[in-house]
Scaffold this active site. Sequence first.
Site, PDB file in Angstrom:
ATOM      1  CB  THR A 159      -2.034  -8.875  -0.683  1.00 35.81           C
ATOM      2  OG1 THR A 159      -1.492  -9.070  -1.994  1.00 35.81           O
ATOM      3  CG2 THR A 159      -1.314  -9.788   0.302  1.00 35.81           C
ATOM      4  CG  ASN A 168      -1.860  -1.187   1.222  1.00 33.33           C
ATOM      5  OD1 ASN A 168      -2.166  -1.737   0.168  1.00 33.33           O
ATOM      6  ND2 ASN A 168      -2.290  -1.603   2.399  1.00 33.33           N
ATOM      7  CG  ASP A 203      -2.594   3.345   2.979  1.00 30.17           C
ATOM      8  OD1 ASP A 203      -2.083   3.048   4.076  1.00 30.17           O
ATOM      9  OD2 ASP A 203      -3.246   2.522   2.298  1.00 30.17           O
ATOM     10  CG  HIS A 228       3.968  -1.750  -4.745  1.00 30.05           C
ATOM     11  ND1 HIS A 228       2.838  -2.541  -4.723  1.00 30.05           N
ATOM     12  CD2 HIS A 228       4.991  -2.573  -5.110  1.00 30.05           C
ATOM     13  CE1 HIS A 228       3.158  -3.774  -5.061  1.00 30.05           C
ATOM     14  NE2 HIS A 228       4.449  -3.825  -5.296  1.00 30.05           N
TER      15      HIS A 228
END
Length: 230
Positions: free
Chosen positions: A171, A88, A90, A105
Amino acid sequence: MKKKLVVLTGAGISAESGIKTFRDSDGLWEGHDVMDVATPEGWNRNPALVLDFYNKRRQQLKEVQPNLGHQILAELENHFEVHIITQNVDDLHERAGSKEVLHLHGELLKVRSTANPNYILDWTEDLNFGDFDSNQNQLRPHIVWFGEEVPALDEAIAITKTADYFAVIGTSLQVYPAAGLIDFTAADVPVFYIDPKPNKIPTIRNPLDIIPEVASQGMETLKKKLIAFI
């Protein structure tokens, strides 16, 4: 000494906070084809669209809060040495109180130079044309797009190899190379897989404890299982 719990998290844990995932909606992410907003080709084709997309995601992030799944992971630091490897972008893990978070990522609240991937800045507001690095190169979202290398992968593998317990939360384990991390756990390490619709995982390295629940409920179940090991 506390045992080490390594956790791989994905979009499912943030979805309960209101952050949408594209995996359940035919390749669309907030109404956009991911190839248009999450690839180098999309950036080259229409950088204005990409900047606007991530500006909206950045604003949305200010409106959501960590959920119970994030909070339980942070609480588990009272019992374990917890390392989170997240797909994620965030900051909900950090806001919930987790101290060791590795973003595979990239991060929504950072930007980087288009010319120098190591030139990275914290960024909480809109990113616009004309926002440059120190050498007048345009800044871009600090996101690992499809087709780009994952710089943090080696660190993630090293962390995974030292796990006493390994958990996968939210996930589908369909996105590589993140999905391959499970194969770097030691053969005798218990592996927990939390997902309401768990995929069959192509691994024979570990005993797999499948918890078919959404992230927050699954974390409550996982916490009980882990505490029982102590």
